[in-house]
Design an enzyme around this catalytic site. Structure first.
Site, PDB file in Angstrom:
ATOM      1  N   GLY A  22      12.488  60.131  36.520  1.00  0.00           N
ATOM      2  CA  GLY A  22      13.945  60.517  36.639  1.00  0.00           C
ATOM      3  C   GLY A  22      14.464  61.412  37.739  1.00  0.00           C
ATOM      4  O   GLY A  22      15.080  62.486  37.573  1.00  0.00           O
ATOM      5  N   ALA A  23      13.669  61.362  38.626  1.00  0.00           N
ATOM      6  CA  ALA A  23      13.523  62.401  39.774  1.00  0.00           C
ATOM      7  C   ALA A  23      14.683  62.089  40.950  1.00  0.00           C
ATOM      8  O   ALA A  23      14.438  62.641  41.963  1.00  0.00           O
ATOM      9  CB  ALA A  23      12.412  62.626  40.497  1.00  0.00           C
ATOM     10  N   SER A  24      15.440  60.825  40.695  1.00  0.00           N
ATOM     11  CA  SER A  24      16.203  60.382  41.912  1.00  0.00           C
ATOM     12  C   SER A  24      17.445  61.216  41.885  1.00  0.00           C
ATOM     13  O   SER A  24      18.170  61.389  42.870  1.00  0.00           O
ATOM     14  CB  SER A  24      16.506  58.942  41.704  1.00  0.00           C
ATOM     15  N   VAL A  66      10.306  52.885  33.863  1.00  0.00           N
ATOM     16  CA  VAL A  66       9.495  53.450  32.936  1.00  0.00           C
ATOM     17  C   VAL A  66       9.461  52.627  31.615  1.00  0.00           C
ATOM     18  O   VAL A  66       8.564  52.954  30.824  1.00  0.00           O
ATOM     19  CB  VAL A  66       9.679  54.961  32.381  1.00  0.00           C
ATOM     20  N   SER A 144      16.330  66.956  24.355  1.00  0.00           N
ATOM     21  CA  SER A 144      17.843  67.233  24.311  1.00  0.00           C
ATOM     22  C   SER A 144      18.079  68.188  23.172  1.00  0.00           C
ATOM     23  O   SER A 144      17.707  67.873  21.949  1.00  0.00           O
ATOM     24  CB  SER A 144      18.825  66.223  24.505  1.00  0.00           C
ATOM     25  N   TYR A 157      22.063  58.044  21.417  1.00  0.00           N
ATOM     26  CA  TYR A 157      21.387  58.847  22.529  1.00  0.00           C
ATOM     27  C   TYR A 157      20.571  59.859  21.532  1.00  0.00           C
ATOM     28  O   TYR A 157      19.369  59.973  21.630  1.00  0.00           O
ATOM     29  CB  TYR A 157      22.374  59.587  23.167  1.00  0.00           C
ATOM     30  N   THR A 160      17.259  59.214  19.896  1.00  0.00           N
ATOM     31  CA  THR A 160      16.058  58.872  21.048  1.00  0.00           C
ATOM     32  C   THR A 160      15.625  60.326  21.229  1.00  0.00           C
ATOM     33  O   THR A 160      14.251  60.605  21.490  1.00  0.00           O
ATOM     34  CB  THR A 160      16.629  58.253  22.082  1.00  0.00           C
ATOM     35  N   LYS A 161      16.577  61.381  21.043  1.00  0.00           N
ATOM     36  CA  LYS A 161      16.069  62.608  21.465  1.00  0.00           C
ATOM     37  C   LYS A 161      15.378  63.536  20.315  1.00  0.00           C
ATOM     38  O   LYS A 161      14.399  63.993  20.508  1.00  0.00           O
ATOM     39  CB  LYS A 161      17.293  63.642  21.964  1.00  0.00           C
TER      40      LYS A 161
END
Ligand SMILES: NC(=O)c1ccc[n+]([C@@H]2O[C@H](COP(=O)([O-])OP(=O)(O)OC[C@H]3O[C@@H](n4cnc5c(N)ncnc54)[C@H](OP(=O)(O)O)[C@@H]3O)[C@@H](O)[C@H]2O)c1
Length: 260
Positions: A22-24, A66, A144, A157, A160-161
């Site tokens: 997730g580094a873009s 991923v 998160s 969301y 998932t966190k």
């Protein structure tokens, strides 16, 4: 030039090589830039290969989705072959879509679970064999504060966190015994492409630079949970202690939304 230090001599951090997914864009990208500025070599992954290029002399691109476990394993092998042992991995790849009651379909739930949760599981699965052999390494993933309790709009969301936080709690004791450290990073709202479209108040909104600095600080200190900003985290942790009737009463009145 911020990335001019030698890879073999990180100035003040305990890692020579860090892998970040997730580094873009957003938090992952900013962590990569800050680590490289401090002399750490960084392997960066995301799907958008072009955005990973030109990030600096110490930053090398390894494009990856991923959600593909084989591609994750191959990428880890390639990084280790080309750059050496991964000292720390930070899994920051993530997706967010608000859930609209008028279009309640399984697809966004499935997509967010695939990327946010199973994406991290794929990375852990790829990293464990190599780190276990060395009895060393840290695996960190970005969950998160939205995982602390159910929140409006976050029905896809948030779970998932929550799952990622539970995953970290579940794995930590056993991984400690085999010499692998884990950390879970729980940011509040951060100004990134992910939050750009939000049409609701975002209390204590942070800049990605500050989120990255707090992330690195916490990981450097070896914390199990790295959570920020402090006041927002404290408020949300208190809400975890509230009984349901009081929690829902507060949420309906938008008490948290007024804390901006
Ligand atoms: N921003 C916030 O307020 C906030 C708060 C708490 C937690 N977080 C979490 O922090 C992490 C980073 O989010 P951000 O705010 O920095 O968002 P962002 O800027 O949208 O970054 C998300 C990153 O994930 C990558 N990604 C998405 N799907 C992927 C896939 N299938 N395979 C590989 N990479 C993928 C994206 O790159 P590509 O599209 O190029 O693949 C991008 O690099 C996420 O896990 C997010 O849930 C964010």
């Amino acid at each position: 030039m911020e990335n001019s230090a030698s890879a073999s001599q990180p100035r003040d951090l305990p890692w020579k090589l860090v892998w970040i997914t997730g580094a873009s864009t957003g938090i992952g990208r900013e962590v990569a830039l800050q680590l490289a500025a401090r002399g750490v070599r960084v392997a960066v992954s995301a799907r958008s290969a072009e955005k990973l290029e030109g990030m600096g002399a110490l930053i090398q691109a390894y494009p990856l989705d991923v959600t593909d476990p084989k591609a994750v394993r191959d990428t880890i092998a390639k990084i280790e072959m080309e750059l050496g042992p991964i000292d720390m991995a930070l899994m920051a790849a993530g997706a967010y879509a608000p859930i609209d009651l008028n279009a309640f379909e399984p697809e966004p739930f499935s997509h967010m679970m695939q990327v946010n949760f199973l994406g991290v599981v794929n990375c852990i699965s790829g990293l464990l064999p190599v780190m276990r052999k060395r009895r060393a390494g840290r695996i960190a993933w970005v969950a998160s504060v939205a995982g602390y309790r159910g929140l409006p709009k976050a029905a896809g969301y948030g779970p998932t966190k929550a799952a990622l936080i539970n995953l970290a709690e579940s794995l930590k004791p056993e991984l400690d015994l085999v010499g692998i450290k884990i950390s879970v990073v729980n940011p509040g709202f951060v100004e990134t492409p992910m939050t750009k479209g939000n049409d609701f108040p975002m209390p204590f909104l942070m800049k990605p630079e500050d989120a990255a600095r707090r992330t690195i600080e916490g990981l450097e200190q070896g914390k199990f949970e790295v959570a920020y900003p402090t006041r927002f985290v404290a408020i949300l942790k208190i809400t975890r202690l509230l009984p349901y009737n009081l929690y829902f009463w507060l949420i309906k009145r938008g008490v948290l939304s007024d804390k901006k």
